[in-house]
Design an enzyme around this catalytic site. Structure first.
Site, PDB file in Angstrom:
ATOM      1  N   HIS A   1      -8.939 -29.900  50.357  1.00 10.43           N
ATOM      2  CA  HIS A   1      -7.979 -30.476  49.550  1.00 10.43           C
ATOM      3  C   HIS A   1      -8.592 -30.566  48.010  1.00 10.43           C
ATOM      4  CE1 HIS A   1      -5.230 -33.864  48.211  1.00 10.43           C
ATOM      5  NE2 HIS A   1      -4.599 -33.409  49.338  1.00 10.43           N
TER       6      HIS A   1
ATOM      7  N   ASP B   1      -2.215 -32.036  56.927  1.00 14.40           N
ATOM      8  CA  ASP B   1      -1.380 -30.963  57.507  1.00 14.40           C
ATOM      9  C   ASP B   1      -2.072 -30.358  58.685  1.00 14.40           C
ATOM     10  OD1 ASP B   1       0.772 -31.056  55.691  1.00 14.40           O
ATOM     11  OD2 ASP B   1      -0.420 -29.966  54.397  1.00 14.40           O
TER      12      ASP B   1
HETATM   13  N1  CMC Z   1     -10.439 -22.061  53.884  1.00 15.34           N
HETATM   14  C1  CMC Z   1     -11.259 -21.208  53.634  1.00 15.34           C
HETATM   15  N2  CMC Z   1     -11.898 -21.361  52.182  1.00 15.34           N
HETATM   16  C2  CMC Z   1     -11.531 -22.515  51.429  1.00 15.34           C
HETATM   17  C3  CMC Z   1     -10.296 -23.182  52.062  1.00 15.34           C
HETATM   18  C4  CMC Z   1      -9.681 -22.820  53.168  1.00 15.34           C
HETATM   19  N3  CMC Z   1      -8.606 -23.701  53.634  1.00 15.34           N
HETATM   20  N4  CMC Z   1     -10.158 -23.884  50.912  1.00 15.34           N
HETATM   21  C5  CMC Z   1     -10.884 -23.966  49.897  1.00 15.34           C
HETATM   22  N5  CMC Z   1     -11.566 -22.950  50.452  1.00 15.34           N
HETATM   23  C6  CMC Z   1     -12.740 -22.171  49.380  1.00 15.34           C
HETATM   24  C7  CMC Z   1     -12.273 -21.299  48.561  1.00 15.34           C
HETATM   25  O1  CMC Z   1     -12.200 -20.038  48.960  1.00 15.34           O
HETATM   26  C8  CMC Z   1     -13.205 -21.949  47.159  1.00 15.34           C
HETATM   27  O2  CMC Z   1     -14.445 -21.046  47.492  1.00 15.34           O
HETATM   28  P1  CMC Z   1     -15.351 -20.549  46.264  1.00 15.34           P
HETATM   29  O3  CMC Z   1     -15.700 -21.648  45.479  1.00 15.34           O
HETATM   30  O4  CMC Z   1     -16.385 -19.936  47.022  1.00 15.34           O
HETATM   31  O5  CMC Z   1     -14.311 -19.685  45.422  1.00 15.34           O
HETATM   32  C9  CMC Z   1     -13.676 -23.377  47.303  1.00 15.34           C
HETATM   33  O6  CMC Z   1     -13.268 -23.325  48.830  1.00 15.34           O
HETATM   34  C10 CMC Z   1     -12.745 -24.295  46.454  1.00 15.34           C
HETATM   35  O7  CMC Z   1     -11.346 -23.727  46.715  1.00 15.34           O
HETATM   36  P2  CMC Z   1     -10.197 -23.788  45.512  1.00 15.34           P
HETATM   37  O8  CMC Z   1      -9.128 -23.145  46.147  1.00 15.34           O
HETATM   38  O9  CMC Z   1     -11.150 -23.608  44.292  1.00 15.34           O
HETATM   39  O10 CMC Z   1      -9.825 -25.231  45.640  1.00 15.34           O
HETATM   40  P3  CMC Z   1      -8.487 -26.050  45.066  1.00 15.34           P
HETATM   41  O11 CMC Z   1      -8.941 -27.255  44.902  1.00 15.34           O
HETATM   42  O12 CMC Z   1      -7.979 -25.122  44.031  1.00 15.34           O
HETATM   43  O13 CMC Z   1      -7.423 -25.982  46.260  1.00 15.34           O
HETATM   44  C11 CMC Z   1      -6.198 -26.378  48.336  1.00 15.34           C
HETATM   45  C12 CMC Z   1      -7.180 -26.847  47.422  1.00 15.34           C
HETATM   46  C13 CMC Z   1      -5.743 -27.315  49.144  1.00 15.34           C
HETATM   47  C14 CMC Z   1      -4.982 -25.571  47.776  1.00 15.34           C
HETATM   48  C15 CMC Z   1      -7.128 -25.308  49.103  1.00 15.34           C
HETATM   49  O14 CMC Z   1      -8.269 -25.895  49.776  1.00 15.34           O
HETATM   50  C16 CMC Z   1      -6.240 -24.440  50.387  1.00 15.34           C
HETATM   51  O15 CMC Z   1      -5.620 -23.330  50.131  1.00 15.34           O
HETATM   52  N6  CMC Z   1      -6.225 -24.982  51.475  1.00 15.34           N
HETATM   53  C17 CMC Z   1      -5.243 -24.472  52.678  1.00 15.34           C
HETATM   54  C18 CMC Z   1      -3.934 -25.075  52.289  1.00 15.34           C
HETATM   55  C19 CMC Z   1      -3.698 -26.408  52.815  1.00 15.34           C
HETATM   56  O16 CMC Z   1      -4.202 -26.994  53.869  1.00 15.34           O
HETATM   57  N7  CMC Z   1      -3.035 -27.228  51.917  1.00 15.34           N
HETATM   58  C20 CMC Z   1      -2.824 -28.604  52.243  1.00 15.34           C
HETATM   59  C21 CMC Z   1      -3.027 -29.440  51.040  1.00 15.34           C
HETATM   60  S1  CMC Z   1      -2.802 -31.118  51.681  1.00 15.34           S
HETATM   61  C22 CMC Z   1      -1.243 -31.524  51.723  1.00 15.34           C
HETATM   62  C23 CMC Z   1      -0.454 -31.301  50.321  1.00 15.34           C
HETATM   63  O17 CMC Z   1      -1.164 -31.933  49.231  1.00 15.34           O
HETATM   64  O18 CMC Z   1       0.446 -30.885  50.082  1.00 15.34           O
END
Ligand code: CMC
Length: 429
Positions: free
Chosen positions: A306, A364
């Site tokens: 998140h 989720d």
């Molecule tokens: N599985 C594997 N690796 C992950 C995941 C995941 N679900 N989420 C983040 N990472 C890794 C990512 O690859 C990155 O690694 P590095 O620093 O080595 O490049 C690091 O963790 C940080 O991730 P980010 O994408 O830069 O973080 P963000 O804050 O931009 O993204 C997020 C947050 C929720 C979009 C992301 O964690 C994600 O895609 N999760 C899966 C989708 C999900 O469950 N979304 C629901 C969010 S809660 C409900 C809502 O708000 O709608």
């Protein structure tokens, strides 16, 4: 608000910027006059360090895993409140008295029907249309029906529009579902509470009596409470940005629904359940954990991670409990998806990659299993999220309209394209 200042040095210029403090949470550096004083913009793709507004509605401490609505912890609201009480709280700032609650419930209940002509909109969609596509269209279309509540300068019209939206979303969501499965629409029934009425509109059929199961209806209500608001997330910011131009509230909520649809946001519950189904059995989990960790594989564990929570999402804990309650009530024993989910969670919470990056289950992760058990197809999951989040969007939209500092939202950019050049006739290119 206490006044401190921060000093920013750019080349030989130095500017003092006011630092503002809220009631709780990080301070913010006010950069409103930065461009005027330094001819520079700030750069923050994804808005990871940018506060876009002042707000009194929701507070999140992502490191501690805390979520407060108007100061009340989500755990207490989910345990003791009902969804319409939370709606009242988000809209008006205080929990209602018994008389206020009765009046609010009455007003919402008596706005649940949609104009009969709306039903013809549905038949214009292909029968395999995704219900989120239907929702984007139909909610936007509400502005064509309720002209008497689109004057955003009139507080009374704004409140009527707010109640209409909270009241009509379940009706429209149920219609989207009924159209999707090829069953006749079911009209709302005023002697039922909000969530029971919604379940009935989704699952009643003309050929038999529908009996509300109070355990399932309470679970539905709790799911709505958990999704009601989440401060300045992508869809809420979309609603605020759309609203900042003066667009009518129905159009703004339609914009929020479109944003919510993406798999990184509200679409994650659908994606999480699809992932659990794809994994299928516990023995395949290591393969998927390895893929999630592989930089060259775009696969992510859906329902994990998140932007704000770097701890267990407090909503996920309540959702996990609700999942067990629903499966228990329905007599589902040994659900293979739940088994995969619990083992996946156990492994991810101890795996170095997830621990180090603070990737915890989010709301989720468990909501999909619960919604599936309640009888919803995966395509409806994000629609249910939109239904519940409507009150958050509308409360934030109202707050923005009433904010004296409100101006049209207009971010700037760092231009990296061609500098000015002269047009060449096609014969010379
Ligand atoms: N599985 C594997 N690796 C992950 C995941 C995941 N679900 N989420 C983040 N990472 C890794 C990512 O690859 C990155 O690694 P590095 O620093 O080595 O490049 C690091 O963790 C940080 O991730 P980010 O994408 O830069 O973080 P963000 O804050 O931009 O993204 C997020 C947050 C929720 C979009 C992301 O964690 C994600 O895609 N999760 C899966 C989708 C999900 O469950 N979304 C629901 C969010 S809660 C409900 C809502 O708000 O709608």
């Amino acid at each position: 608000m206490t006044e401190q200042s921060a000093t920013l040095k750019i080349g030989d210029k130095s500017v003092d910027l006011a630092v503002k403090s809220g009631t709780i949470g990080p301070d913010v550096i006010d950069i409103g006059a930065l461009y005027k004083n330094t001819a520079s913009f700030t750069y923050d793709p994804g808005f990871t360090s940018t506060a876009s507004c002042e707000s009194k509605i929701t507070y999140i401490d992502g490191d501690a895993g805390v979520l407060l609505h108007r100061g009340y912890p989500i755990e207490q609201l989910a345990e003791h409140g009902d969804f319409l009480e939370v709606c009242y709280l988000l809209l008006y700032g205080e929990l209602p008295t018994a008389a206020q609650k009765k009046d609010f419930d009455y007003r919402v209940t008596h706005h649940t029907m949609v104009h009969e002509q709306m039903s013809r909109f549905f038949t214009g969609f292909r029968r395999d249309a995704h219900p989120m596509a239907v929702m984007c269209g139909c909610v936007g279309a509400l502005s064509a029906f309720y002209h008497d509540s689109t004057d955003i300068t009139d507080p009374h019209q704004r409140m009527v529009a707010s109640l209409r939206m909270i009241a009509k979303m379940p009706t429209l969501a149920a219609m989207a579902y009924k159209y999707h499965v090829g069953q006749p629409f079911v009209y709302p029934k005023n002697d039922l509470d909000y969530s029971s009425n919604f379940l009935r509109m989704c699952f009643a059929v003309p050929c038999e009596e529908y009996v509300v199961n109070p355990v399932l209806s309470r679970a539905m209500d709790r799911i709505f409470i958990l999704h009601a608001d989440h401060e300045q997330n992508a869809s809420t910011s979309t609603v605020r940005l759309a609203g900042s131009s003066g667009a009518n509230p129905f159009a703004c909520i339609a914009a929020g629904i479109a944003c919510l649809w993406g798999p990184a946001h509200g679409g994650a519950n659908e994606a999480a359940l699809n992932m659990l189904t794809e994994i299928g059995t516990v023995d395949r989990i290591p393969e998927y954990i390895a893929r999630a960790k592989d930089k060259n594989d775009p696969f992510r564990l859906m329902g994990f991670g998140h932007r704000v929570y770097k701890n267990y999402d407090p909503r996920a804990k309540i959702m996990q409990k609700t999942t067990h309650e629903v499966l228990g009530e329905l007599g589902v024993k040994d659900d293979p998806l739940l088994e995969v989910a619990m083992e996946l969670e156990r492994i991810a919470l101890t795996d170095e990659y997830f621990v180090e990056k603070k990737l915890y289950p989010n709301i989720d992760f468990y909501s999909g299993i619960t919604l599936k058990a309640l009888g919803f197809p995966t395509t409806m999951f994000t629609v249910l999220f939109a239904l519940a989040r409507t009150v958050g969007w509308i409360a934030q939209w109202n707050e923005m309209i009433e904010d004296p500092q409100q101006r049209i939202g207009r971010p700037r950019q760092l231009y990296i394209g061609e500098p000015q050049r002269d047009y060449l006739p096609v014969s010379k290119r």
